[in-house]
Motif scaffolding. Structure first.
Motif, short mmCIF file in Angstrom:
data_model
loop_
_atom_site.label_atom_id
_atom_site.label_comp_id
_atom_site.label_asym_id
_atom_site.label_seq_id
_atom_site.Cartn_x
_atom_site.Cartn_y
_atom_site.Cartn_z
N LYS A 173 16.98 -2.46 44.21
CA LYS A 173 16.09 -1.88 43.21
C LYS A 173 16.89 -1.27 42.07
O LYS A 173 17.98 -0.73 42.26
CB LYS A 173 15.20 -0.82 43.85
CG LYS A 173 14.17 -1.37 44.83
CD LYS A 173 13.24 -0.26 45.28
CE LYS A 173 12.14 -0.81 46.18
NZ LYS A 173 11.18 0.23 46.59
N THR A 174 16.32 -1.35 40.90
CA THR A 174 16.91 -0.71 39.73
C THR A 174 16.65 0.79 39.80
O THR A 174 15.54 1.23 40.07
CB THR A 174 16.31 -1.26 38.43
OG1 THR A 174 16.51 -2.67 38.38
CG2 THR A 174 16.95 -0.62 37.21
N LEU A 192 4.55 12.91 38.17
CA LEU A 192 5.49 11.82 38.02
C LEU A 192 6.90 12.24 38.43
O LEU A 192 7.25 13.42 38.39
CB LEU A 192 5.52 11.35 36.56
CG LEU A 192 4.19 10.86 35.98
CD1 LEU A 192 4.32 10.64 34.49
CD2 LEU A 192 3.74 9.58 36.68
N ASP A 193 7.69 11.26 38.80
CA ASP A 193 9.09 11.50 39.14
C ASP A 193 9.91 11.28 37.87
O ASP A 193 10.34 10.16 37.59
CB ASP A 193 9.53 10.56 40.25
CG ASP A 193 10.88 10.97 40.84
OD1 ASP A 193 11.49 11.90 40.28
OD2 ASP A 193 11.31 10.36 41.83
N VAL A 194 10.10 12.34 37.11
CA VAL A 194 10.76 12.24 35.81
C VAL A 194 11.80 13.35 35.70
O VAL A 194 11.85 14.28 36.51
CB VAL A 194 9.75 12.36 34.66
CG1 VAL A 194 8.78 11.20 34.65
CG2 VAL A 194 8.98 13.69 34.74
N ARG A 253 21.73 -1.46 39.19
CA ARG A 253 22.10 -0.82 37.94
C ARG A 253 21.24 0.41 37.71
O ARG A 253 20.15 0.55 38.26
CB ARG A 253 21.95 -1.81 36.78
CG ARG A 253 23.03 -2.89 36.81
CD ARG A 253 22.98 -3.77 35.59
NE ARG A 253 21.70 -4.44 35.41
CZ ARG A 253 21.30 -5.48 36.11
NH1 ARG A 253 22.07 -5.96 37.08
NH2 ARG A 253 20.13 -6.06 35.89
N SER A 254 21.76 1.27 36.84
CA SER A 254 21.11 2.55 36.54
C SER A 254 20.65 2.50 35.08
O SER A 254 21.47 2.42 34.16
CB SER A 254 22.11 3.70 36.75
OG SER A 254 21.54 4.93 36.40
N ILE A 255 19.35 2.59 34.88
CA ILE A 255 18.75 2.45 33.55
C ILE A 255 18.10 3.78 33.15
O ILE A 255 17.44 4.43 33.97
CB ILE A 255 17.70 1.33 33.53
CG1 ILE A 255 18.34 0.01 33.96
CG2 ILE A 255 17.08 1.18 32.15
CD1 ILE A 255 19.47 -0.45 33.06
N VAL A 256 18.26 4.16 31.88
CA VAL A 256 17.68 5.39 31.36
C VAL A 256 16.68 5.04 30.26
O VAL A 256 16.94 4.16 29.43
CB VAL A 256 18.77 6.34 30.81
CG1 VAL A 256 18.14 7.53 30.07
CG2 VAL A 256 19.66 6.83 31.94
N SER A 266 11.82 -0.87 41.49
CA SER A 266 12.46 0.26 40.83
C SER A 266 12.37 1.50 41.70
O SER A 266 11.41 1.68 42.45
CB SER A 266 11.79 0.54 39.48
OG SER A 266 12.35 1.67 38.85
N GLU A 267 13.41 2.34 41.59
CA GLU A 267 13.39 3.66 42.21
C GLU A 267 13.92 4.67 41.20
O GLU A 267 14.75 4.35 40.34
CB GLU A 267 14.23 3.68 43.49
CG GLU A 267 15.70 3.38 43.28
CD GLU A 267 16.46 3.32 44.60
OE1 GLU A 267 15.81 3.08 45.64
OE2 GLU A 267 17.69 3.51 44.58
N PHE A 268 13.43 5.90 41.29
CA PHE A 268 13.74 6.88 40.26
C PHE A 268 14.93 7.75 40.64
O PHE A 268 15.16 8.05 41.82
CB PHE A 268 12.52 7.76 39.98
CG PHE A 268 11.49 7.07 39.11
CD1 PHE A 268 11.39 7.37 37.77
CD2 PHE A 268 10.66 6.11 39.65
CE1 PHE A 268 10.46 6.73 36.98
CE2 PHE A 268 9.73 5.47 38.87
CZ PHE A 268 9.63 5.77 37.53
#
Length: 806
Positions: free
Chosen positions: A203-204, A257-259, A459-462, A490-492
């Motif tokens: 997962k991203t 949300l997970d933010v 990978r780690s996306i912002v 995706s995972e946060f």
């Protein structure tokens, strides 16, 4: 991202995908050959060639996809597409129906998603055929300018989705017009259907920034009370935190949300000031008390924020979100760097004191993630070692076949956290329309899934969205994130974790040059004059604070006001920014002017020595100290102050009081002399305006004194002669006795016993009153009272012809 990053990598099942694509090509070849052999004049064939503009005339048919549920379906789901069709043409549409078209194979690159999103007309041979004829909605007649809603539900199994990926989904209107009586596609709207029914092998890791940032609301002005009640420019902040307001929506939506929360401490400080009681500026310069209703709103909003951020990932920007790029390009030589450091230092304490959570303060966020070497240098000078950039600024040049992770070491121990440009800009624009919001959500999810499918490495996306999303933009963002959180690819993770992720070895680490900074952003920067103002304000503040006994009452609000003067929120609002800065300067000038010298009129000095009083007025609520008052003679050969041309004395005045200071003088010659009174700080800096006045010196000679003395002696002798005459007359009257009793001539006896005497010219006065001795209080002047050597002190200006004390 470079286009090379759009090449799709290895999928979880490459063999199955290859077989499916081959089958699609083989099955479609005979159909395509048959279509090419048909005569062009046959109406049936025109249905796959006519564009909406050709078929329906100018304007065509618009289709809006207002909802697509679920946004990311899995096995067993039923996809429901709802929206409306609107006839923009001048012809009536008849015998029409709305149908759904789903691509037979997934899109293969991120650029393909962008290209498909830009298409507006039907593309024969490229757009897929309608899904099974039973999943349509009839439109019998659609008059020019009219609209009709539709809602179509299709089981996922009937969509014939194959490999994991992003599929193009189109909603089309097929029908006839009064001018062209055959079936044709009159309009189409495209969106995207992410298909990942099973958990992805890798997962991203996705970081989404959730900003609580606003424009500047507080002025530099504070009340004279102990709490220093804050003064707001207007009541707009109350509207933002009210139910349904922008900040209220961001807080409510972000809570589920997970933010990573990105907070401007000034927002928290402003709401906190409102909670404690506040005032609002009026057009005429006066202020009125803020409403109790708004105070309650502020308390409720902060209580909710405190609960929402407990245990969450929080980043605090420098106080008031200063414009890093503007400082780098226009303000580095004006002392703004030290101001930026102060704004960073106060950020953590402000957040912690209000919501009781310790935030991270080692991130800076230049506008739209655009950086150059000077921006990076300024960002790190304030103590931050991580800069949030964006991929359209830090562009890939290494030909990567995937989107790299966000973290990039850019030298000097600094990390650039490069947010993905496509995902970060997905929710800009008008999201009030359901159609725009739905398309934005589906495109965001499509791009996110495509990143995950590019290769098997994690990978780690912002994602760094716009700084101040509207309420509708926030709602759209939240809808997309809820789907992403429930999705299978995706995972946060928090921003701090993303910054520490292992960088891709092939990702660029080069900071773009200064010439690459976007022109549009340059035009919005704060001007150099904004930083000149800040430097001038700091200089005035430094001079003012040294005389104060309680400096924090002034230094703190003006320091924060200067931070607000550098705020990113002023971009695009130059007039409002100028008004704010002018207001801060005027208020500081007004405060410094409350400590001043009382104006003096011209004075007269007779004699060889005297004292000149000068009054200092302090209208501040706090005392002032560390001031010197200097009185200077412009002609010391004629008038000396103290022992020379000037004399000075230290000044200490309590709040809302005045103090008069007397300076000894001596004269040398007659004539007018210019004298100047001036306040100074202890370090020798002039404070306030000088007060000039003129002293007219008149020396009294010894001859004049002899004449005056002789006159006084004559007056004394005359008085003695009168006294003796009155005594002899009284004695004669006593010896002769009254002629007619109590009613004798010259004496009137009142009924109350009071005796009034009348003097005669020949001293034939009656006897003295027998009502008793005259009291001391009745004497106009008592001999034992010392004559005062100074006049009573007054804060009012001296009158014309004021005489100095001798």
């Amino acid at each position: 991202m470079a286009e090379a990053a759009d090449i799709q990598g290895t999928s979880p099942s490459p063999a199955r995908r290859w077989l499916r694509r081959s089958g699609v090509l083989l099955a479609g070849a005979p159909l395509l050959a048959g279509l090419l052999q048909l005569p062009l004049g046959v109406p049936a064939q025109a249905s796959e060639k006519a564009s909406v503009a050709d078929a329906a005339g100018s304007g065509g048919v618009d289709i809006s996809i207002d909802s697509l549920s679920p946004s990311a379906p899995t096995d067993g789901d039923t996809v429901t597409v709802s929206g409306s069709v609107t006839n923009r043409s001048k012809q009536t549409v008849t015998d029409a129906h709305v149908g759904i078209r789903v691509g037979s194979s997934p899109l293969t690159t991120r650029s393909a998603i962008d290209t498909a999103a830009k298409l507006t007309s039907f593309q024969p041979g490229l757009d897929a055929a309608e899904v099974s004829g039973k999943y349509v909605e009839k439109v019998a007649r659609l008059a020019a300018g009219s609209s009709q809603n539709f809602s179509i539900s299709v089981p996922v199994k009937d969509l014939d989705l194959g490999d994991d990926g992003v599929y193009q989904l189109g909603v089309s209107l097929t029908g006839r017009t009064t001018a062209q009586q055959w079936d044709q596609v009159l309009g189409i709207k495209r969106t995207f259907l992410p298909w990942q029914p099973d958990e992805a092998d890798t997962k991203t890791k996705t970081t989404y920034l959730w900003p609580l940032i606003s424009s500047v609301h507080l002025t530099a002005e504070t009340g004279s009370d102990e709490q220093q009640t804050r003064v707001f420019k207007n009541d707009d902040l109350a509207k933002e935190i009210a139910p349904g307001g922008r900040l209220d929506q961001l807080l409510s939506l972000g809570s589920g949300l997970d933010v990573t929360w990105v907070l401007d401490p000034d927002v928290l400080a402003s709401v906190d000031a409102m909670r404690g009681g506040y005032r609002v500026q009026q057009a005429d310069g006066t202020t009125v008390a803020g409403s109790e209703k708004n105070r309650a709103l502020a308390k409720a909003w902060l209580d909710k924020l405190e609960k929402s951020v407990q245990g969450q990932k929080i980043v605090a920007l420098p106080f008031a979100d200063p414009d890093i790029a503007s400082i780098a390009h226009s303000g580095k030589i004006t002392g703004s760097l030290s101001r930026l450091k102060d704004a960073t230092d106060v950020a953590s304490d402000t957040v912690y004191s209000i919501v009781h959570v310790k935030p991270s303060t080692d991130f800076t966020w230049p506008v739209e993630g655009a950086i150059d070497p000077s921006i990076v240098n300024v960002a790190t000078s304030a103590g931050a070692d991580k800069v949030i950039a964006r991929s359209d600024s830090v562009r890939e040049t290494g030909g990567l076949a995937y989107t790299p992770s966000a973290a990039r070491p850019i030298g000097g121990g600094t990390t650039a956290v490069v947010a993905d440009e496509r995902l970060s800009t997905a929710f800009q624009g008008d999201m009030l329309k359901a159609g725009s919001s739905t398309l934005a959500v589906q495109k965001f999810l499509a791009q996110s899934l495509m990143i995950n499918l590019q290769d098997a490495d994690q990978r780690s996306i912002v994602v760094a969205p716009q700084r101040m999303p509207t309420a509708s933009q926030a709602q759209t963002m939240a809808a997309a994130l809820r789907t992403l959180q429930q999705g299978n690819w995706s995972e946060f993770q928090g921003l701090a974790a993303a910054a520490k992720a292992k960088p891709d070895p092939g990702a660029t680490t080069r900071v773009p040059s200064a010439s690459s900074y976007p022109t549009a952003l340059k035009h919005q920067q704060l001007p150099a004059s904004a930083f000149d103002w800040m430097q001038a304000t700091q200089t005035k503040l430094d001079k003012f604070k040294v005389i104060l006994t309680d400096r924090s009452r002034v230094v703190t609000p003006f320091g924060l006001a200067m931070d607000r003067g550098m705020s990113t929120s002023w971009r695009g609002r130059p007039d409002e920014a100028d008004t704010f800065r002018d207001g801060v300067e005027a208020y500081l000038d007004g405060l410094t002017g409350l400590v001043h010298l009382i104006k003096k009129s011209d004075a007269k000095l007779s004699g060889r020595s005297a004292t000149i009083p000068v009054t200092v007025q302090n209208n501040l609520v706090q005392g002032v100290d560390h001031l010197m008052l200097r009185l200077t003679s412009q002609q010391p050969t004629r008038l000396k102050i103290g022992n020379g041309p000037y004399d000075e004395q230290s000044i200490k005045v309590a709040g809302e009081h005045s103090q008069s200071v007397k300076f000894p003088t001596s004269t040398k010659a007659n004539g007018p002399v210019k004298v100047v009174a001036q306040l100074y700080t202890e370090d020798g800096q002039p404070y306030g305006d000088p007060v000039p006045f003129e002293v007219k010196v008149t020396e009294i000679t010894s001859t004049v004194m002899l004449v005056i003395g002789g006159g006084v002696l004559l007056l004394v002798l005359a008085g003695f002669r009168m006294y003796t005459q009155r005594k002899r007359a009284a004695a004669r009257l006593t010896e002769e006795g009254p002629e007619d009793g109590p009613e004798a001539e010259g004496v009137n006896k009142d009924t109350d016993g009071t005796v009034e005497t009348e003097d005669t010219d020949d001293s034939e006065a009656g006897p003295e009153s027998t009502s008793g001795p005259k009291s001391v209080a009745d004497d106009p002047e008592h001999p034992s009272d010392p004559t005062p050597d100074t006049a009573a002190e007054s804060a009012d200006p001296s009158g014309t012809g004021e005489r100095v004390d001798r």
